[in-house]
Design an enzyme around this catalytic site. Structure first.
Site, PDB file in Angstrom:
ATOM      1  N   LEU A 132      89.220  12.184  75.316  1.00  0.00           N
ATOM      2  CA  LEU A 132      88.514  11.885  76.554  1.00  0.00           C
ATOM      3  C   LEU A 132      87.436  10.855  76.236  1.00  0.00           C
ATOM      4  CD1 LEU A 132      87.822  15.376  78.246  1.00  0.00           C
ATOM      5  CD2 LEU A 132      89.564  13.700  78.884  1.00  0.00           C
ATOM      6  N   ASP A 133      87.165   9.970  77.173  1.00  0.00           N
ATOM      7  CA  ASP A 133      86.054   9.042  76.990  1.00  0.00           C
ATOM      8  C   ASP A 133      84.760   9.835  76.807  1.00  0.00           C
ATOM      9  OD1 ASP A 133      87.802   6.967  77.392  1.00  0.00           O
ATOM     10  OD2 ASP A 133      87.232   6.643  79.486  1.00  0.00           O
ATOM     11  N   ARG A 134      83.828   9.237  76.108  1.00  0.00           N
ATOM     12  CA  ARG A 134      82.551   9.899  75.839  1.00  0.00           C
ATOM     13  C   ARG A 134      81.840  10.330  77.124  1.00  0.00           C
ATOM     14  NH1 ARG A 134      77.736   7.389  71.995  1.00  0.00           N
ATOM     15  NH2 ARG A 134      76.288   9.145  72.176  1.00  0.00           N
TER      16      ARG A 134
END
Length: 305
Positions: A132-134
């Site tokens: 997942l993106d940060r």
């Protein structure tokens, strides 16, 4: 180091990254390229997959290269312990908080996977199933068994894993626009920042969108990525003319300012549920509730309507 049975099949680079705590990723890949890492006395490349009983030799790291090993603090540990959504049959699903990277690197010393390895020292195998993106919150799958990792990732490649996101898009989502198919190309700027753009020469990418609620100047969407490209939902929403609220990379500052006035302090993108099968054939579906700070933004939009 001798490779245990449960780590058979793991790539040598991932094996080393999990065990050489605090050593920069670049340093690990450099010693692999230079042939300083030996498996059964022979040189190997980063993509080499280990077998049970392999003997791995790594060179000593000079003093000052390794640095202080980052340790997950009590606050982060408590947060992650409270964020466990599912933990059975070798599969762990975490409700990842926004702002926490999934792994260290690129200026991030400690990520989710490093913290989990410290929290579960009795588990010889803990690996991310996907990313997942940060700035994205929500459900993320982590394998505690090699067999589970291989099985679920094979399901991912064949399109049999379901991932559903909640996203708030700026503007009025086009009626009837349920699918965005646009090839994506990943670029790295001189600053090291990663940006993704729609490009005919990019990789085929598809996202399915469904309108859940319309507001004045915004649309709440359900988004299901068919492919799994970097920043896919964010760039496909931008391509459709409705970039995501709070997206510092792909949404104009003026647009984000309007949402900040409604209390939004982060990207409005949340991994709401994941669906997969286990090696036994058992079906698993896990949901992550929408964080309170995002619920309050929706409440403010409803009041404004």
């Amino acid at each position: 180091m001798t490779v245990p049975d449960e780590l058979a099949g793991q790539r040598i680079d991932n094996f080393l990254l999990a065990r050489m705590k605090g050593v920069p990723r670049a340093r690990i890949y450099r010693i692999l390229r230079k042939g300083e890492v030996r498996v059964n006395k022979g040189r190997v490349k980063a993509e080499y997959r280990l077998a049970a009983g392999d003997v791995v030799r790594v060179p000593p790291v000079r003093a000052g290269e390794q640095g202080e090993v980052p340790v997950a603090g009590d606050q982060l540990r408590r947060l992650l312990e409270a964020s466990v959504l599912y933990d059975a049959h070798g599969l762990l699903v975490i409700d990842k908080p926004a702002g926490l990277a999934v792994h260290g690197g690129s200026g991030v010393r400690l990520g989710l996977i490093e913290a989990l390895r410290q929290m579960y020292p009795q588990s010889p195998f803990i690996e991310l199933v996907h990313r997942l993106d940060r700035d994205t919150s929500g459900a993320i799958m982590v394998a505690r068994k090699r067999s589970v990792l291989q099985h679920v990732q094979a399901e991912l490649r064949s399109g049999r894993v379901g991932k559903s996101y909640l996203a708030l898009a700026a503007g009025k989502w086009p009626r009837g626009r349920r699918v965005v198919e646009a090839p994506l190309r990943k670029n790295t700027l001189k600053s090291g920042e990663r940006m993704v753009s729609v490009d005919p020469e990019g990789k085929p990418s598809e996202t399915q969108f469904r309108v859940l609620e319309r507001f004045a100047g915004a649309t709440l969407l359900s988004a299901e990525p068919v492919t799994g490209r970097t920043h896919q939902i964010r760039v496909h929403a931008q391509f459709a003319g409705c970039p995501l609220a709070g997206d510092a990379k792909y949404t104009a500052d003026g647009t984000n300012r309007v949402f900040r006035e409604l209390g939004l302090k982060r990207l409005f993108l949340h991994s709401a549920s994941v669906r997969c099968s286990l090696p036994s054939g058992e079906k698993v579906e896990v949901s992550a509730p929408l964080p309170a700070e995002l619920q309050s933004v929706l409440a403010a939009l409803r009041c404004r309507n």
